[in-house]
Motif scaffolding. Sequence first.
Motif, PDB file in Angstrom:
ATOM      1  N   THR A  70      33.234  42.010  48.657  1.00 60.87           N
ATOM      2  CA  THR A  70      33.959  40.846  48.117  1.00 60.87           C
ATOM      3  C   THR A  70      33.756  40.681  46.615  1.00 60.87           C
ATOM      4  O   THR A  70      34.711  40.450  45.887  1.00 60.87           O
ATOM      5  N   PHE A  71      32.495  40.797  46.161  1.00 59.12           N
ATOM      6  CA  PHE A  71      32.205  40.534  44.748  1.00 59.12           C
ATOM      7  C   PHE A  71      32.665  41.666  43.831  1.00 59.12           C
ATOM      8  O   PHE A  71      32.537  41.572  42.616  1.00 59.12           O
ATOM      9  N   TYR A  72      33.172  42.744  44.421  1.00 56.48           N
ATOM     10  CA  TYR A  72      33.612  43.900  43.622  1.00 56.48           C
ATOM     11  C   TYR A  72      35.137  44.048  43.660  1.00 56.48           C
ATOM     12  O   TYR A  72      35.673  44.981  43.092  1.00 56.48           O
ATOM     13  N   ARG A  73      35.817  43.161  44.337  1.00 52.36           N
ATOM     14  CA  ARG A  73      37.270  43.321  44.517  1.00 52.36           C
ATOM     15  C   ARG A  73      38.014  43.070  43.215  1.00 52.36           C
ATOM     16  O   ARG A  73      37.610  42.245  42.395  1.00 52.36           O
ATOM     17  N   PHE A  76      40.121  39.346  42.632  1.00 53.91           N
ATOM     18  CA  PHE A  76      39.452  38.050  42.450  1.00 53.91           C
ATOM     19  C   PHE A  76      40.170  37.260  41.365  1.00 53.91           C
ATOM     20  O   PHE A  76      40.590  37.820  40.363  1.00 53.91           O
ATOM     21  N   ARG A  77      40.320  35.960  41.546  1.00 52.14           N
ATOM     22  CA  ARG A  77      41.025  35.061  40.627  1.00 52.14           C
ATOM     23  C   ARG A  77      42.505  35.396  40.522  1.00 52.14           C
ATOM     24  O   ARG A  77      43.139  35.181  39.508  1.00 52.14           O
ATOM     25  N   THR A 116      32.315  51.318  43.978  1.00 58.56           N
ATOM     26  CA  THR A 116      31.594  50.639  42.896  1.00 58.56           C
ATOM     27  C   THR A 116      30.332  49.981  43.449  1.00 58.56           C
ATOM     28  O   THR A 116      29.242  50.103  42.878  1.00 58.56           O
ATOM     29  N   HIS A 120      25.554  50.767  43.294  1.00 61.77           N
ATOM     30  CA  HIS A 120      24.450  49.868  43.018  1.00 61.77           C
ATOM     31  C   HIS A 120      23.246  50.153  43.912  1.00 61.77           C
ATOM     32  O   HIS A 120      22.210  49.535  43.782  1.00 61.77           O
TER      33      HIS A 120
ATOM     34  N   PRO B  40      30.696  42.704  39.382  1.00 62.24           N
ATOM     35  CA  PRO B  40      31.661  42.565  38.276  1.00 62.24           C
ATOM     36  C   PRO B  40      32.596  41.361  38.381  1.00 62.24           C
ATOM     37  O   PRO B  40      33.547  41.265  37.609  1.00 62.24           O
ATOM     38  N   SER B  41      32.331  40.418  39.284  1.00 64.86           N
ATOM     39  CA  SER B  41      33.323  39.372  39.598  1.00 64.86           C
ATOM     40  C   SER B  41      33.853  38.620  38.373  1.00 64.86           C
ATOM     41  O   SER B  41      35.039  38.358  38.273  1.00 64.86           O
ATOM     42  N   LEU B  42      33.000  38.202  37.448  1.00 64.80           N
ATOM     43  CA  LEU B  42      33.451  37.383  36.309  1.00 64.80           C
ATOM     44  C   LEU B  42      33.590  38.202  35.028  1.00 64.80           C
ATOM     45  O   LEU B  42      33.454  37.676  33.923  1.00 64.80           O
ATOM     46  N   ARG B  43      33.891  39.480  35.185  1.00 66.20           N
ATOM     47  CA  ARG B  43      33.908  40.358  33.994  1.00 66.20           C
ATOM     48  C   ARG B  43      34.977  39.941  32.989  1.00 66.20           C
ATOM     49  O   ARG B  43      34.908  40.302  31.825  1.00 66.20           O
ATOM     50  N   ASP B  44      36.015  39.202  33.455  1.00 66.11           N
ATOM     51  CA  ASP B  44      37.063  38.788  32.517  1.00 66.11           C
ATOM     52  C   ASP B  44      36.929  37.307  32.138  1.00 66.11           C
ATOM     53  O   ASP B  44      37.884  36.679  31.716  1.00 66.11           O
ATOM     54  N   MET B  45      35.744  36.753  32.296  1.00 65.20           N
ATOM     55  CA  MET B  45      35.552  35.331  31.970  1.00 65.20           C
ATOM     56  C   MET B  45      34.478  35.140  30.904  1.00 65.20           C
ATOM     57  O   MET B  45      33.538  35.925  30.803  1.00 65.20           O
ATOM     58  N   ASP B 102      36.379  30.033  29.377  1.00 63.62           N
ATOM     59  CA  ASP B 102      36.975  29.660  30.672  1.00 63.62           C
ATOM     60  C   ASP B 102      36.154  28.646  31.439  1.00 63.62           C
ATOM     61  O   ASP B 102      36.671  27.944  32.299  1.00 63.62           O
TER      62      ASP B 102
END
Lengths: 179, 304
Positions: A70-73, A76-77, A116, A120, B40-45, B102
């Motif tokens: 989920t955290f690598y998708r 997201f946003r 990805t 890790h 990498p979730s917030l890589r664009d924030m 953001d």
Amino acid sequence: MDTSRIILSQPQFNLVIERLCHELIETYDDFRDTCMISIQPRGTPLADRIYRRLTELGVPAFPYGKLDITFYRDDFRRGKQLSASTTEMNMLVEDMKVILVDDVLYTGRSVQAALTALNHYGRPAHVELLALVDRRFNRHLPVQPDFIGISIDALEEEYVKVVWGTEGDDEIILYPKKV
Amino acid sequence: MLSTRHLTGIKNITEADIQLIFQTAEEFKEVINRPIKKVPSLRDMTVANLFFENSTRTRVSFELAERRLSADIVNFSASASSVSKGETLLDTVNNILAMKVDMVVMRHPAPGACAFLANKIKANIVNAGDGTHEHPTQALLDAFSMREHLGDLAGKKICIFGDILHSRVALSNIFCLQKLGAHVKVCGPPTLIPKHIGGLGVGVEHDVRKALEWCDVANILRIQLERQDIRYFPSLREYSQYFGINKALLDSLGKQILIMHPGPINRGVEITSDVADSEHSLILQQVENGVAIRMAVLYLLANQ
């Protein structure tokens, strides 16, 4: 009107699982330095089933993990609600041969996220992909499976679901759109 | 999905929000125990940490959470900024937001500062403590830590000890624990218990022994020496004697109580070292869980 279509049911379903297990045994022999990792949540019932059958076929115990991506998708946003599942990885994959398991290979984005995430936990020797269903004409990324249960040709808007039954009533259903 | 775009306080979020944050934090706790602790979730924030008041652990914890989520970070502290030149809060924040930020994590001495900003700006706001009002992420990590040991908190008895009057942690804890179905009491000298706290459905106790006998968890708050502008008790020595928690007192209870403290600890005042460092103390676990909880909050708000 229900326009869904069953594309695989018993007894063929079990035959497919059986064939996949034998293909894995042919490739990985005694499964030394090998681990199996399911992509959570939907790859896990398939990986459970395969792992159990491999054990019945005499394969010695080998590491098996469940990886949530989920955290690598990459979506997201982007309007989609993503809720995390549990990751159960009690090992590192450094120099291991990894069998990555998912139920349906569609766009390839989940596999990209899984690769990805996998990094890790170390640098694997190599990674191979096992998919029960390969929707071969719907790929967004250059990802191909190494072990395929069944290949199907589905339209972009169609939806494929694997239903895991309890008493041998598993099936794969094709819906005209996502249910 | 959270019911709110901002985390300004626990009061205005639902129990379902809290459970979602806990569920997500469990997964992030697994992430931060991996060899590579980053996703990498917030890589664009870009996240701005605006600290108008001193902070060590909260700021570091938020910053670590943001880095673990791969966000870009802008750090700001009031002492080294144009605030000291007389700039208003809104102007300061709007200037920072004009640089395409953001999300804002803010600590401010004025109660309600985060709620004020949430109505004025587009970015998501996370309250990292606003005066004596709320400190929502601290309450979430406290409840999360209790839940790891006790399971479901419904029906559990939690007592908050110490300076309730000046504590934003106490208020957020009360809201959070009550939403999870726990029974809450506060214990401290009458001068440090807010007059109308009974209106929140919280029991009040002034006898430390009785409070300890009642509770499953003791959450012990710091005596906020910087807010003792008038004398709320005669001396620290006297406070320690009547309201301090020590090992002999705990041993005499005949039951085990989980000990929590949001830090920083005044060792020898509200709690002795042998209690703070005992096996029943969750203090360091609270710190670890703080990063996971803050990652969950930032992640879920980013997805709104």
